[in-house]
Design an enzyme around this catalytic site. Sequence first.
Site, mmCIF file in Angstrom:
data_model
loop_
_atom_site.group_PDB
_atom_site.id
_atom_site.type_symbol
_atom_site.label_atom_id
_atom_site.label_comp_id
_atom_site.label_asym_id
_atom_site.label_seq_id
_atom_site.Cartn_x
_atom_site.Cartn_y
_atom_site.Cartn_z
ATOM 1 N N ALA A 151 -5.594 12.373 1.295
ATOM 2 C CA ALA A 151 -4.437 11.657 1.846
ATOM 3 C C ALA A 151 -4.793 11.066 3.197
ATOM 4 O O ALA A 151 -5.538 11.678 3.971
ATOM 5 C CB ALA A 151 -3.280 12.628 2.016
ATOM 6 N N SER A 208 -11.678 0.845 7.705
ATOM 7 C CA SER A 208 -12.506 0.193 8.733
ATOM 8 C C SER A 208 -13.960 0.067 8.275
ATOM 9 O O SER A 208 -14.414 0.801 7.389
ATOM 10 C CB SER A 208 -12.465 1.018 10.017
ATOM 11 O OG SER A 208 -13.065 2.278 9.790
ATOM 12 N N GLU A 231 -13.992 -1.057 0.643
ATOM 13 C CA GLU A 231 -13.482 -2.368 1.052
ATOM 14 C C GLU A 231 -13.205 -2.263 2.534
ATOM 15 O O GLU A 231 -12.380 -1.463 2.960
ATOM 16 C CB GLU A 231 -12.215 -2.667 0.245
ATOM 17 C CG GLU A 231 -11.774 -4.092 0.340
ATOM 18 C CD GLU A 231 -10.372 -4.181 0.850
ATOM 19 O OE1 GLU A 231 -9.430 -3.940 0.097
ATOM 20 O OE2 GLU A 231 -10.217 -4.503 2.041
ATOM 21 N N CYS A 268 -5.976 -6.634 5.167
ATOM 22 C CA CYS A 268 -7.425 -6.909 5.135
ATOM 23 C C CYS A 268 -7.683 -8.398 4.907
ATOM 24 O O CYS A 268 -8.773 -8.887 5.161
ATOM 25 C CB CYS A 268 -8.090 -6.072 4.064
ATOM 26 S SG CYS A 268 -7.232 -6.095 2.517
#
Length: 491
Positions: A151, A208, A231, A268
Site C-alpha cells: 500500500a 518517481s 512507470e 505522469c
Amino acid sequence: MFKDISTAEIDTVLKKSHEAFLLYRRVTGDAKASFLEAIASGIEGLGNELLETAMGETNLPEARLAGERARTCNQLRQFASLVKEGSWVEARIDTAIPDRAPLPKPDLRKMMVPLGPVVVFGASNFPFAYSTAGVDTASALAAGCPVVLKAHPAHSKTSELVAGVIATAIKNIGMPSHTFQHVHGSSFEAGKGLVQHPLTKAVGFTGSFSGGKALYDYATQRPEPIPVFAEMGSVNPVFILPGALKARSEKVAEMYAASITQSVGQFCTNPGLLLSLTSPELNQFAKQLGERMKIIAPGTMLHPGIASNYKKNRDKALVQKGVSLEAASNDAPKENQGESTLATVHASDFLNNPTLVEEVFGPYSLLVEAANIEELKAAVRKIPGQLTATIIGEEDELLHYADFVQLVIEKAGRVIINGVPTGVEVCPSMHHGGPFPATTDSRFTSVGTDAIKRFVRPVSFQNFPDALLPAELKQNNPMGIWRLFNNEIRK
Ligand code: NAP
C-alpha cells in the site's frame, strides 16, 4: 497506523503467494473473469465510504475520485472480458509432419503462461486506478499471477478498504487463498525485501524516477534477476508549430493552462515542457498562457512530501541559467499547496542544461524558445525517453514538418496531434509507456489490456500427449478460442 511488514513476514507472504500460484495459474479464464468482475462490483458497493476515505487521505476532489473509481472498475471488467474470450494467450499450433524430408517436423504448440507472484507498489497520485485493484493488480490477476500489494503510505486506509473487497471476492468466488495479499511498509527496506525475495517473479510500480530505478536495481542485483515494470517521471514535451500559434494561440493557451494545472499538475502525463520557434506570436502566447495560469489558485497536493518536492524542484528549476519566471498563481500558496507556474528559457540555455528536462511534479511548465527549426530539432534530441509527446500544428504544416514529426516519434510511447497529454483513454490501442527513463521497458504498457503481457512468458510444448496439454492447446479445444493452426486461423 498500520503495522509495517517485517523481513520474516515478507518470507511468509511470498511463500503463501507461491503456494497460491501453483493453484491459481490453472484457474480457467471464466473463473478469473468472475473474480475480476466481483472485485469491480465490490468496489462500487463500497459507495461513498470509499470516496470519503480517499478524499480525506489524498486531498483529491470527489468528482476526480468518482471518475477514477469508474475507470478502475472499467479496467477490471476489460481484463475480465479479455480472459473470458481467451485469445490473449496467443496459442500457436503447428502439427507434426512425420514424413517431412529430410527431417520430420515435430508437433509444436505455444502459448503464454503466467510468471508467478507479482509485487505491486501502490501509486500516490492514483489511489484507485494505479493502486490496490488498479491496472497492475488487475493485469497480473488476469494473467494468472498472485499479487502482493504494498500500500502507498499516503492512502493506506483507502487501500485497506479495497483490499477487503478483494479478500471477499477470493472467498465468494472460491479463488485460492492468498491469491492477493496486502502489506504495509513505510521504510525502503520493506520494498527492497519484497523485490529481492527469491519467490517474487515480477514487479509493477508507478512513481518517481528515484523509486522506480531503485526497485529496478534491487531486481537486477538478485541472483535471479526479474523484470520490473516501472512507470517513472516524464515531462511530456509539447511542440507548438508556428502556423498553429498564428491561427489559434488563445485557444492553445486555454487548453494548456487547464492541462498543466489539472489535479494540481499531479499526473505522469502533465505537460512540463512546451517548445516553439521565436516569433511575435510566441511572445503573445506566453503572455496569454501566463495570464490564464495566474488566475488558477494554488491547490493542496497529495501529501506533504509531494508538496515539499514540488517547491524544491520548482525553486531549483527557476534559478537555472537563462530561466525566467513568466507567471505564477496570483494567490500565495498555503501549507502543502502547489502554485501554478510558467517559466521561459531560450533553447541555447536549454540545450546545455540537463536539469531543465527533469520532472517538476506539479502545476509547472517550462516554455522553450528556439531560434529556428534546427535548434528545435537539437532540443528534441536532448530530451530523454517520454511517456508522451504532443505536436500542435495546422494540417498543412504538419505535412511540411513530417521529418520533425518522425524525430518526435522516436522519443515517446504515445504521440498526440492537436490535443493535450493528460487524459489517458483505457482501451486496447492505448500505449502508456515509453523509452527509458519514462519506464524501465518501453515494450510494455501499463494502461489497456496489453498490460497483461508484462506478467506472462511463452512456453512451447513439443510432442506433448493431448491429455497433458493446456486446454487452450488441445486438438479439440473446449474453450472455442481462436487459434493459429499451421498458420491458418480457425475457430
Ligand atoms: P515514490 O517516492 O516513487 O514512492 C512510491 C513507492 O515506492 C512507495 O511505496 C515507496 O516506499 C516506494 N519506494 C520509493 N523509493 C524506494 C526505494 N529506494 N526502495 C524501496 N521502495 C521505494 O513516489 P511518491 O511517494 O508517490 O512521490 C514522491 C515523488 O515521486 C513525487 O514528489 C513526484 O515527484 C514523483 N511521482 C511521480 C509520478 C509520475 O507519475 N511521474 C507519480 C507519483 C509520484 P515508501 O512508502 O517506503 O516511501
